[in-house]
Design an enzyme around this catalytic site. Sequence first.
Site, mmCIF file in Angstrom:
data_model
loop_
_atom_site.group_PDB
_atom_site.id
_atom_site.type_symbol
_atom_site.label_atom_id
_atom_site.label_comp_id
_atom_site.label_asym_id
_atom_site.label_seq_id
_atom_site.Cartn_x
_atom_site.Cartn_y
_atom_site.Cartn_z
ATOM 1 N N LEU A 99 65.972 58.947 51.230
ATOM 2 C CA LEU A 99 66.329 59.532 52.531
ATOM 3 C C LEU A 99 66.067 58.563 53.685
ATOM 4 C CD1 LEU A 99 65.125 63.258 52.202
ATOM 5 C CD2 LEU A 99 67.449 62.361 52.038
ATOM 6 N N ARG A 100 65.323 57.484 53.381
ATOM 7 C CA ARG A 100 65.128 56.355 54.324
ATOM 8 C C ARG A 100 64.268 56.666 55.550
ATOM 9 N NH1 ARG A 100 66.266 53.028 50.466
ATOM 10 N NH2 ARG A 100 68.449 52.460 50.144
ATOM 11 N N ASN A 149 59.790 54.649 49.021
ATOM 12 C CA ASN A 149 59.905 53.287 49.574
ATOM 13 C C ASN A 149 60.455 53.304 51.001
ATOM 14 O OD1 ASN A 149 62.476 54.046 48.726
ATOM 15 N ND2 ASN A 149 63.060 51.986 48.099
ATOM 16 N N ASP A 151 59.448 53.365 43.002
ATOM 17 C CA ASP A 151 60.866 53.035 42.815
ATOM 18 C C ASP A 151 61.386 52.014 43.824
ATOM 19 O OD1 ASP A 151 63.473 53.462 41.503
ATOM 20 O OD2 ASP A 151 64.009 54.024 43.538
ATOM 21 N N HIS A 166 66.712 55.916 36.244
ATOM 22 C CA HIS A 166 67.997 55.229 36.048
ATOM 23 C C HIS A 166 68.087 54.320 34.824
ATOM 24 C CE1 HIS A 166 65.611 52.311 38.256
ATOM 25 N NE2 HIS A 166 65.856 52.843 39.435
ATOM 26 N N ASN A 196 70.859 48.333 41.668
ATOM 27 C CA ASN A 196 69.675 48.094 40.840
ATOM 28 C C ASN A 196 69.314 49.387 40.110
ATOM 29 O OD1 ASN A 196 67.095 47.777 39.810
ATOM 30 N ND2 ASN A 196 66.243 46.844 41.655
ATOM 31 N N ASP A 207 70.068 58.495 42.558
ATOM 32 C CA ASP A 207 69.628 57.229 43.163
ATOM 33 C C ASP A 207 70.440 56.939 44.425
ATOM 34 O OD1 ASP A 207 68.217 54.955 43.688
ATOM 35 O OD2 ASP A 207 68.989 53.789 41.997
ATOM 36 N N HIS A 234 72.844 52.347 52.728
ATOM 37 C CA HIS A 234 72.616 51.087 53.447
ATOM 38 C C HIS A 234 73.623 50.989 54.581
ATOM 39 C CE1 HIS A 234 69.746 49.356 50.649
ATOM 40 N NE2 HIS A 234 70.535 49.648 49.644
HETATM 41 ZN ZN ZN Z 1 64.990 52.303 41.163
#
Ligand code: ZN
Length: 428
Positions: A54-55, A85, A145, A225, A276, A303, A307
């Site tokens: 969700l950033r 992250n 992750d 993933h 990735n 996932d 961006h």
């Molecule tokens: Zn990942």
Amino acid sequence: MIIRNVRILGGEPVDIRVADGEIAEIGPGLEGPETVDGGGAIALPGLVDLHTHLREPGREDAETVQTGTQSAARGGYTAVHAMANTSPVADTAGVVEQVWRLGREFAHCDVHPVGAVTVGLEGRQLAELGAMADSAARVRVFSDDGKCVDDAVLMRRALEYVKAFDGVIAQHAQEPRLTAGAQMNEGVISGRLGLTGWPAVAEEAIIARDCLLAAHVGSRLHICHVSTAGSVEIIRWAKSKGWNVTCEVTPHHLLLTDDLVEDSPVGAYNPIYKVNPPLRTRADVEALRAALADGTIDIVATDHAPHPVEDKETEWSAAAMGMVGLETALSVVQEAMVETGLLDWAGVAQRMSVVPARIGRLGGQGQPLEVGAPANITLYDPSARTEVDPSAFASKSRNTPYEGMTLPGRVVATFLRGRATVLEGKLV
Ligand SMILES: [Zn+2]
């Protein structure tokens, strides 16, 4: 409220009465003052994503809790797990509670923060897992992750620690030294293009190690993933031993292959395909589909990795890795798994709602559409054909590999505890 003329898991047409956020009655010919016409759509339990970026906080130019959950609702989701992250990293009770509060305030679906395994995702020191579990966010899924917990001792400690509160470690399986500078799947095409290869063994070696560690300490392990045929074989073996291992596959790894890097409708070296783990081979895709069908792979997780344009529309080696996925996930799964006869709608509901909710220990999500269950409902028209138009996305980002492709199906409506978040394909 009555939701009329829907087919639960693709069965016979029925009406659903919703009262106080729950399913109060299911049957033909229900009457009421307020009705929504389902138009014969398939009714699924609201989808649950175990892997969403969700950033927020930190990269609100890419996505926010509000836009990300709008994107989720448009994709038929009623709950997402927000990866750790962010900036700052969600590695303390304070940050996970911040994300959880943003979810309560702005979200169009439930938001369950994932806690980082290590401080700052740096892989050196365990984060405050217990404090995050005890916080208002009640974190049960922990993951670094984006990065792999590659230190075996730290991974062992984390697996031991989360047993106390029935948590799970979700591993991003990527041996860092085997993937230093890696740009795409290692194989014939990376060789031809001269791009640094990302070998399957870098994923498989970590998965094998972590299955053994999880068995050794008797803890729950989830693999993010999964992307190679070899990973599937290792997980099949671990499950045959009765070990408590679950795993996910993304929609894009069920449909797309590494040859798109060399030749695609949008040209060669288009970073829209940079992700990735990387897109793999046709043989890997076939193995992933078969494993999702036979239950070796437990769930589909998006996932969703938004961006901004400037991070994606650049040269291949400099571009960010990742794709948005929430608004196309169900259509891609229909294309890869349902149209091919590998899954029916009950199977899709298991893998995109019931089991992800179980892995995340979410009480009020992923429950079969029965009287007394929370009215988390996705209405889906599988007969629709839609050309993917990123400009119509609710997500703040547009980095989809499906632009211009015609995919099957369309989310007609999404209900979160009886409240419509999407109606006639549009946000409410
Ligand atoms: Zn990942």
